[in-house]
Design a protein around this motif. Structure first.
Motif, mmCIF file in Angstrom:
data_model
loop_
_atom_site.group_PDB
_atom_site.id
_atom_site.type_symbol
_atom_site.label_atom_id
_atom_site.label_comp_id
_atom_site.label_asym_id
_atom_site.label_seq_id
_atom_site.Cartn_x
_atom_site.Cartn_y
_atom_site.Cartn_z
ATOM 1 N N VAL A 21 0.853 -1.311 -0.435
ATOM 2 C CA VAL A 21 0.168 -0.063 -0.188
ATOM 3 C C VAL A 21 0.915 1.274 -0.487
ATOM 4 O O VAL A 21 0.944 2.447 -0.848
ATOM 5 C CB VAL A 21 -0.781 0.039 1.264
ATOM 6 N N THR B 292 -6.747 3.106 3.729
ATOM 7 C CA THR B 292 -7.063 2.638 2.694
ATOM 8 C C THR B 292 -6.771 1.601 3.436
ATOM 9 O O THR B 292 -7.316 -0.007 3.555
ATOM 10 C CB THR B 292 -5.971 1.854 1.606
ATOM 11 N N MET C 32 -9.183 -1.984 4.887
ATOM 12 C CA MET C 32 -8.906 -3.419 4.583
ATOM 13 C C MET C 32 -9.096 -3.934 6.401
ATOM 14 O O MET C 32 -9.193 -5.448 5.999
ATOM 15 C CB MET C 32 -8.144 -3.343 4.462
ATOM 16 N N GLU D 221 -9.149 -9.444 0.939
ATOM 17 C CA GLU D 221 -8.455 -8.152 0.773
ATOM 18 C C GLU D 221 -7.381 -7.882 -0.298
ATOM 19 O O GLU D 221 -8.069 -6.986 -0.785
ATOM 20 C CB GLU D 221 -8.329 -7.981 2.339
ATOM 21 N N HIS E 208 -8.044 -5.942 -3.403
ATOM 22 C CA HIS E 208 -7.262 -4.406 -3.550
ATOM 23 C C HIS E 208 -6.651 -3.920 -4.516
ATOM 24 O O HIS E 208 -6.148 -3.333 -5.582
ATOM 25 C CB HIS E 208 -6.475 -4.166 -1.796
ATOM 26 N N LYS F 5 -8.284 -4.071 -8.137
ATOM 27 C CA LYS F 5 -8.913 -3.085 -7.751
ATOM 28 C C LYS F 5 -7.951 -1.388 -7.912
ATOM 29 O O LYS F 5 -8.920 -0.290 -9.155
ATOM 30 C CB LYS F 5 -9.844 -2.678 -6.664
ATOM 31 N N GLU F 6 -6.545 -1.276 -7.689
ATOM 32 C CA GLU F 6 -6.032 -0.248 -8.155
ATOM 33 C C GLU F 6 -5.309 -0.285 -9.529
ATOM 34 O O GLU F 6 -5.283 0.656 -10.172
ATOM 35 C CB GLU F 6 -4.930 -0.754 -7.220
#
Lengths: 161, 161
Positions: free
Chosen positions: A18, A38, A42, B13, B17, B20-21
């Motif tokens: 992230v 973010t 999660m 998750e 994630h 999605k990004e």
């Protein structure tokens, strides 16, 4: 076999992923806020999912304090392999959960050297607490504070509806 | 308490994630490759870390097959809460590990309906196997194949140096 290591390693990967994906962008302070939220989001969803499984066969809770005790004992033991060391409350909706050896911070040197890195590694857990509580009908704000590694205080402020 | 649920939720998750990004970008096929390799790389590092902890007190392995057996029994049990159901090899460096009820696929309906979604949920695990083997001195290529959910075959091809 180090069963808890799986969660710790996976958590570290998530944090570093992230933060890395935002590292190239310009406005660093704004991006830092994005990273934290973010991770918090999660954690929220994971907390919701977990509590649903964990409380499937549990009796219902008699009050907020009872919920918090469950979180400090059963929930914490499953996720972090130990119980919360100390739970305090002002009996007006504020709870402080202290973990003297928080598993996601034990990789760091003890003391103050890496203190400013700590928030990265707490956002997910704050979200997880918030998600778990939310699924049990308690909406609140969860923050974390570290003064000496690897101990950590989570503050939960329940919002009365 | 559903101890394994933590890993499953966290894994979901991560997958969502990572996908999605990349979802907003244009070249979907190329991005799909990027997502798979991002997840594979995360798995690789987690596998490396885990095997280091797990084999700390283990005796050394006598050959490649011995390593693979350890992976199918001890490693798999810790991560996925069951052993690999079937291990086959051609004795020339290729191994097929079959898990008849792979925990990261049990959330899906059985059968073929969501078959094309499966690769998303296998990349991390392929990386984890590759990372574990790499830390034990075996470099290889790991791929996964699903024909009916929730069973899954991992193929490991060891590269002789």
């Amino acid at each position: 076999m180090a069963d808890d290591a799986l969660f710790e390693f996976l958590h570290m990967e998530i944090v570093s992923h992230v933060y890395k994906e935002h590292a190239t962008r310009e406005d660093i302070d704004r991006e830092r806020v994005t990273c934290v939220s973010t991770l918090e989001a999660m954690g929220f969803r994971v907390g919701q999912g977990l509590i649903e499984r964990f409380t499937k066969d549990s009796p219902s809770f008699k009050d907020d304090l009872d919920v918090m005790k469950f979180l400090c004992k059963d929930f914490w033991s499953t996720v972090f392999k130990k119980q919360i060391d100390n739970l305090r409350t002002n009996h007006q909706g504020t709870y402080v959960l202290q973990d003297n050896k928080f598993s996601l911070l034990t990789q760091f040197s003890s003391g103050k050297q890496y203190l400013e890195e700590a928030p990265k590694y707490l956002a997910f857990s704050c979200g997880m607490i918030r998600g778990a509580l939310s699924n049990l009908g308690l909406e609140g704000v969860v923050t974390a504070e570290v003064s000496v590694m690897p101990s950590c205080k989570f503050q939960v402020v329940i919002q009365k509806l």
